[in-house]
Design a protein around this motif. Structure first.
Motif, PDB file in Angstrom:
ATOM      1  N   VAL A  20       0.834  -1.201   0.000  1.00 50.63           N
ATOM      2  CA  VAL A  20       0.000   0.000   0.000  1.00 50.63           C
ATOM      3  C   VAL A  20       0.869   1.252   0.000  1.00 50.63           C
ATOM      4  O   VAL A  20       1.778   1.390   0.827  1.00 50.63           O
ATOM      5  CB  VAL A  20      -0.937   0.010   1.223  1.00 50.63           C
ATOM      6  CG1 VAL A  20      -1.812   1.269   1.223  1.00 50.63           C
ATOM      7  CG2 VAL A  20      -1.800  -1.236   1.237  1.00 50.63           C
ATOM      8  N   GLY A  21       0.597   2.149  -0.932  1.00 46.11           N
ATOM      9  CA  GLY A  21       1.168   3.490  -0.895  1.00 46.11           C
ATOM     10  C   GLY A  21       2.609   3.620  -1.331  1.00 46.11           C
ATOM     11  O   GLY A  21       3.196   4.698  -1.163  1.00 46.11           O
ATOM     12  N   GLN A  22       3.230   2.569  -1.895  1.00 55.06           N
ATOM     13  CA  GLN A  22       4.632   2.657  -2.310  1.00 55.06           C
ATOM     14  C   GLN A  22       4.786   2.216  -3.769  1.00 55.06           C
ATOM     15  O   GLN A  22       5.718   1.501  -4.118  1.00 55.06           O
ATOM     16  CB  GLN A  22       5.511   1.787  -1.396  1.00 55.06           C
ATOM     17  CG  GLN A  22       5.341   2.006   0.090  1.00 55.06           C
ATOM     18  CD  GLN A  22       5.732   3.407   0.536  1.00 55.06           C
ATOM     19  OE1 GLN A  22       6.456   4.115  -0.169  1.00 55.06           O
ATOM     20  NE2 GLN A  22       5.264   3.815   1.705  1.00 55.06           N
ATOM     21  N   GLN A  23       3.884   2.654  -4.623  1.00 56.90           N
ATOM     22  CA  GLN A  23       3.903   2.224  -6.014  1.00 56.90           C
ATOM     23  C   GLN A  23       5.184   2.643  -6.727  1.00 56.90           C
ATOM     24  O   GLN A  23       5.658   1.954  -7.627  1.00 56.90           O
ATOM     25  CB  GLN A  23       2.690   2.795  -6.764  1.00 56.90           C
ATOM     26  CG  GLN A  23       1.367   2.122  -6.461  1.00 56.90           C
ATOM     27  CD  GLN A  23       0.805   2.534  -5.104  1.00 56.90           C
ATOM     28  OE1 GLN A  23       1.260   3.520  -4.521  1.00 56.90           O
ATOM     29  NE2 GLN A  23      -0.170   1.789  -4.611  1.00 56.90           N
ATOM     30  N   ILE A 180       2.307   6.757   4.244  1.00 56.01           N
ATOM     31  CA  ILE A 180       1.099   6.328   3.545  1.00 56.01           C
ATOM     32  C   ILE A 180       0.015   7.383   3.743  1.00 56.01           C
ATOM     33  O   ILE A 180      -0.233   7.836   4.876  1.00 56.01           O
ATOM     34  CB  ILE A 180       0.636   4.956   4.058  1.00 56.01           C
ATOM     35  CG1 ILE A 180       1.769   3.940   3.888  1.00 56.01           C
ATOM     36  CG2 ILE A 180      -0.602   4.485   3.331  1.00 56.01           C
ATOM     37  CD1 ILE A 180       1.483   2.584   4.485  1.00 56.01           C
ATOM     38  N   THR A 181      -0.632   7.788   2.681  1.00 58.81           N
ATOM     39  CA  THR A 181      -1.642   8.838   2.761  1.00 58.81           C
ATOM     40  C   THR A 181      -2.873   8.348   3.509  1.00 58.81           C
ATOM     41  O   THR A 181      -3.115   7.146   3.660  1.00 58.81           O
ATOM     42  CB  THR A 181      -2.040   9.302   1.356  1.00 58.81           C
ATOM     43  OG1 THR A 181      -2.635   8.202   0.646  1.00 58.81           O
ATOM     44  CG2 THR A 181      -0.828   9.792   0.586  1.00 58.81           C
ATOM     45  N   ASN A 183      -6.026   8.561   2.594  1.00 61.97           N
ATOM     46  CA  ASN A 183      -6.969   7.857   1.717  1.00 61.97           C
ATOM     47  C   ASN A 183      -6.550   6.410   1.494  1.00 61.97           C
ATOM     48  O   ASN A 183      -7.389   5.492   1.530  1.00 61.97           O
ATOM     49  CB  ASN A 183      -7.095   8.582   0.382  1.00 61.97           C
ATOM     50  CG  ASN A 183      -7.773   9.933   0.515  1.00 61.97           C
ATOM     51  OD1 ASN A 183      -8.559  10.138   1.444  1.00 61.97           O
ATOM     52  ND2 ASN A 183      -7.481  10.847  -0.385  1.00 61.97           N
ATOM     53  N   ASP A 184      -5.242   6.178   1.259  1.00 59.09           N
ATOM     54  CA  ASP A 184      -4.762   4.805   1.068  1.00 59.09           C
ATOM     55  C   ASP A 184      -4.963   3.973   2.325  1.00 59.09           C
ATOM     56  O   ASP A 184      -5.330   2.795   2.260  1.00 59.09           O
ATOM     57  CB  ASP A 184      -3.284   4.812   0.675  1.00 59.09           C
ATOM     58  CG  ASP A 184      -3.060   5.360  -0.730  1.00 59.09           C
ATOM     59  OD1 ASP A 184      -4.028   5.364  -1.505  1.00 59.09           O
ATOM     60  OD2 ASP A 184      -1.931   5.787  -1.031  1.00 59.09           O
ATOM     61  N   THR A 185      -4.723   4.579   3.479  1.00 59.12           N
ATOM     62  CA  THR A 185      -4.904   3.858   4.746  1.00 59.12           C
ATOM     63  C   THR A 185      -6.371   3.484   4.944  1.00 59.12           C
ATOM     64  O   THR A 185      -6.696   2.362   5.354  1.00 59.12           O
ATOM     65  CB  THR A 185      -4.407   4.714   5.914  1.00 59.12           C
ATOM     66  OG1 THR A 185      -3.039   5.077   5.697  1.00 59.12           O
ATOM     67  CG2 THR A 185      -4.501   3.951   7.224  1.00 59.12           C
ATOM     68  N   GLU A 187      -8.716   3.065   2.654  1.00 59.07           N
ATOM     69  CA  GLU A 187      -9.115   2.006   1.712  1.00 59.07           C
ATOM     70  C   GLU A 187      -8.609   0.638   2.165  1.00 59.07           C
ATOM     71  O   GLU A 187      -9.334  -0.365   2.075  1.00 59.07           O
ATOM     72  CB  GLU A 187      -8.572   2.340   0.321  1.00 59.07           C
ATOM     73  CG  GLU A 187      -9.236   3.551  -0.324  1.00 59.07           C
ATOM     74  CD  GLU A 187      -8.611   3.884  -1.662  1.00 59.07           C
ATOM     75  OE1 GLU A 187      -7.693   3.134  -2.087  1.00 59.07           O
ATOM     76  OE2 GLU A 187      -9.037   4.882  -2.290  1.00 59.07           O
ATOM     77  N   HIS A 188      -7.371   0.587   2.655  1.00 59.40           N
ATOM     78  CA  HIS A 188      -6.826  -0.694   3.109  1.00 59.40           C
ATOM     79  C   HIS A 188      -7.566  -1.198   4.356  1.00 59.40           C
ATOM     80  O   HIS A 188      -7.867  -2.397   4.473  1.00 59.40           O
ATOM     81  CB  HIS A 188      -5.340  -0.533   3.396  1.00 59.40           C
ATOM     82  CG  HIS A 188      -4.632  -1.833   3.661  1.00 59.40           C
ATOM     83  ND1 HIS A 188      -4.545  -2.834   2.729  1.00 59.40           N
ATOM     84  CD2 HIS A 188      -3.991  -2.304   4.778  1.00 59.40           C
ATOM     85  CE1 HIS A 188      -3.872  -3.869   3.229  1.00 59.40           C
ATOM     86  NE2 HIS A 188      -3.530  -3.560   4.475  1.00 59.40           N
ATOM     87  N   MET A 216       1.070   2.312   8.570  1.00 62.59           N
ATOM     88  CA  MET A 216       0.041   1.300   8.397  1.00 62.59           C
ATOM     89  C   MET A 216       0.018   0.313   9.559  1.00 62.59           C
ATOM     90  O   MET A 216      -1.055  -0.148   9.974  1.00 62.59           O
ATOM     91  CB  MET A 216       0.269   0.555   7.080  1.00 62.59           C
ATOM     92  CG  MET A 216      -0.797  -0.481   6.748  1.00 62.59           C
ATOM     93  SD  MET A 216      -2.444   0.247   6.572  1.00 62.59           S
ATOM     94  CE  MET A 216      -2.223   1.099   5.006  1.00 62.59           C
TER      95      MET A 216
END
Length: 597
Positions: A20-23, A180-181, A183-185, A187-188, A216
């Protein structure tokens, strides 16, 4: 009963796509694997709980996968992937540098590198918290890290990149992980809640994401605690209660009271907050963050910086329109100052109440205005201010004390000073005199010059004294002044030796403001140095020149038998005493004394 596994371990990503969050990092690693451009050493750095160790393990599993997928992911079905998932793989070695940070631990690791992998292509060594290694351990690791065997890959992970030696950084391919933003947190967390059949409100998950501050692992730990606390239902209210977070509705009410200058309502509201167990610094910090969000809401371009729960954005924007920019800026300054000084306050509650009182009357104290294109903070005065004064009467019978005054008059050719009269003395008999230089002084309306007008005004209480011009520093005049000062020393008790030194000293004028004094011995130099401050003042007054100074020289000649205490420093004095009296040194050693040299 099955053993409980925390969500941070149970739902740990097993492929790059699930990170998550490290694309930006996972895409780079997948492309490097597909193109066979793997570096021999990686450095993963970033905040805690963002996936550094997870990505290191996924990388180790993927490069040894027997059936690598076209997109660069591991198959999770071959023997290598299965052994890795079960924790029985011999091709991956993890070292915790926090507890294994010595040179011997690194040497053991280096010795293992010599052996080729029994199965698979690569042996991967993951060193976690690598910044904890000692300097000698880093140095022992340098050669192997620079030129490892072709089958060895090192992955270093750290949260403090600045503590790693530059020689290590230059040998690694560095990847910086980011927080990690929110929004990403969210959603996960929602995905995990759906898998676990947990009823979770989005506003509650947003509160958890904000509390985790981009970590996270912390977010998953908080979610596990709230699920246990609420028996499987996560809503906004119980999340606030469990995390000990003050509801934003309190801040809206508090701001309304302060804007209306209703200090009583503000005090009662703070009492209610305090009775619920919230500390004063938490209230100050939370209210400052609330005002910051209002300040952000006033600008449409900065709306993306507003991090509040869903449905609160409109309320913030509406409230921001009712508050002036000057109030928000000044209130943030006050809250910041009170929060900094909170720990030093003895009465914590009174400290917070003083902050509320200042905020309550802030509107009528300051305002921001624009002058010449700049924003300026100005004080406001809503009503006339009256200053009362009372004359202090002279006490009957008390002597009247005349105030000394000194007035400087600027004239075209001379400068005149009016000063109080000095005590009468034979030398001062001719102090009051007319200027010796004739000039045309400005005249007032009565045809008199300014000097005459001032004499008539001040009367006989003051004398008019001319400012003297500096006299040239001549040898004859200097000897005369020097002898005058020596005469004052002769009349003083215990100054006979100093007087004799002054009589035999040789003076030599070097420049207009500098002369030298030559004596025969060091002791004579000491006598003159003791009088240097008063002597300088005496000479400068005599010549009307404050720039005059002098230097004391010792005439070269026969060596003088100088007293030993004048030539030895403090350490030498102690050494001589210790040499003559050994018990002094023994006393120092036994008591472990530290001599101040």
């Amino acid at each position: 009963m099955d053993k409980f596994i925390v969500s941070a371990r149970k739902y740990r990503p097993q492929t790059f796509d699930t990170v998550v969050g490290q694309q930006h990092i996972t895409t780079t690693l997948k492309n490097a694997i597909k193109n066979k451009q793997l570096a021999h050493a990686f450095l993963f750095c970033g905040p805690r709980g963002v996936g550094k160790t997870t990505c290191a393990r996924i990388l180790a599993k993927t490069i040894n996968c027997e059936n690598l997928q076209p997109d660069g992911e591991a198959c999770n079905e071959c023997n290598s992937c299965k052994s890795f998932n079960e924790g029985t793989s011999l091709n991956i070695h993890e070292l915790d540098a926090a507890s294994n940070n010595s040179v011997d631990d690194i040497r053991t690791l280096v010795e293992q590198v010599r052996f080729m992998p029994q199965a698979g292509k690569y042996k991967v060594y993951i060193v976690d918290e690598v910044h904890m290694l000692s300097a000698s351990a880093f140095n022992a690791f340098l050669k192997t890290l620079e030129e490892p065997p072709p089958y060895a890959i090192f992955i270093l992970a750290t949260t403090e990149k600045h503590k790693i030696l530059p020689t290590i950084l230059s040998r690694c391919q560095i990847f910086d992980f980011k927080r990690i933003t929110t929004n990403d947190t969210v959603e996960h967390l929602q995905e995990i809640a759906d898998k676990e059949n947990i009823k979770a409100e989005k506003s509650a998950l947003q509160i958890i994401a904000q509390k985790s501050e981009g970590c996270m692992r912390d977010a998953l730990s908080i979610l596990d605690k709230i699920v246990s606390f609420t028996n499987g239902e996560v809503n906004y209210r119980n999340t606030l209660e469990h995390l000990n977070i003050l509801d934003e509705d309190y801040y809206f009410k508090l701001l309304d009271s302060l804007l209306q200058q209703d200090i009583g309502a503000a005090m009662l509201l703070y009492d209610e907050i305090n009775s619920k167990g919230f500390e004063g610094d938490m209230v100050l910090n939370g209210f400052a963050e609330f005002l910051r969000n209002l300040l952000v809401s006033k600008n449409a371009k900065a709306a993306s910086l507003l991090e509040v729960v869903e449905g609160m954005q409109e309320k913030y924007i509406a409230k921001a329109e009712q508050v002036s920019m000057s109030y928000l800026v000044s209130a943030l300054n006050i809250l910041n100052e009170f929060e900094i000084n909170y720990k030093m306050a003895r009465n914590k509650r009174l400290h917070v109440e003083l902050a509320l009182i200042k905020l309550n009357y802030l509107q009528q104290a300051l305002e921001l205005v624009i002058e010449n294109g700049n924003v300026v903070k100005k004080k406001r005065v809503d009503a006339p201010v009256i200053y009362k004064s009372k004359t202090i009467e002279q006490t009957p019978g008390a002597p009247v004390k005349k105030t000394e005054a000194k007035v400087i008059i600027q004239q075209p050719a001379k400068e005149k000073i009016i000063s109080p009269p000095q005590p009468a003395s034979p030398k001062a008999a001719n102090t009051v005199k007319e200027p010796s230089v004739k000039y045309a002084a400005p005249k007032n309306g009565n045809g008199k010059n300014l000097l005459e007008a001032l004499r008539e005004k001040v009367g006989a209480d003051y004398n008019v004294e001319e400012v003297k011009d500096a006299e040239p520093l001549t040898q004859e005049r200097l000897n005369e002044v020097w002898n005058d000062y020596a005469a004052t020393l002769e009349a003083q008790p215990n100054k006979h030796s100093t007087y004799q030194t002054f009589r035999i000293a040789k003076l030599n004028v070097e420049t207009d403001n500098f002369f030298t004094v030559t004596v025969h011995a060091l002791t004579q130099q000491k006598f003159i140095e003791q009088e240097k401050t008063l002597l300088c003042d005496f000479i400068q007054r005599a010549f009307y020149n404050r720039s005059i100074n002098f230097k004391i020289l010792i005439e070269a000649g026969e060596e003088e038998e100088v007293p030993i205490y004048l030539t030895l420093n403090s350490r030498q004095k102690f050494d001589r005493i210790a040499e003559k009296y050994p018990l002094v040194k023994e006393l120092k050693n036994r008591l472990n004394l530290d001599i101040d040299y």
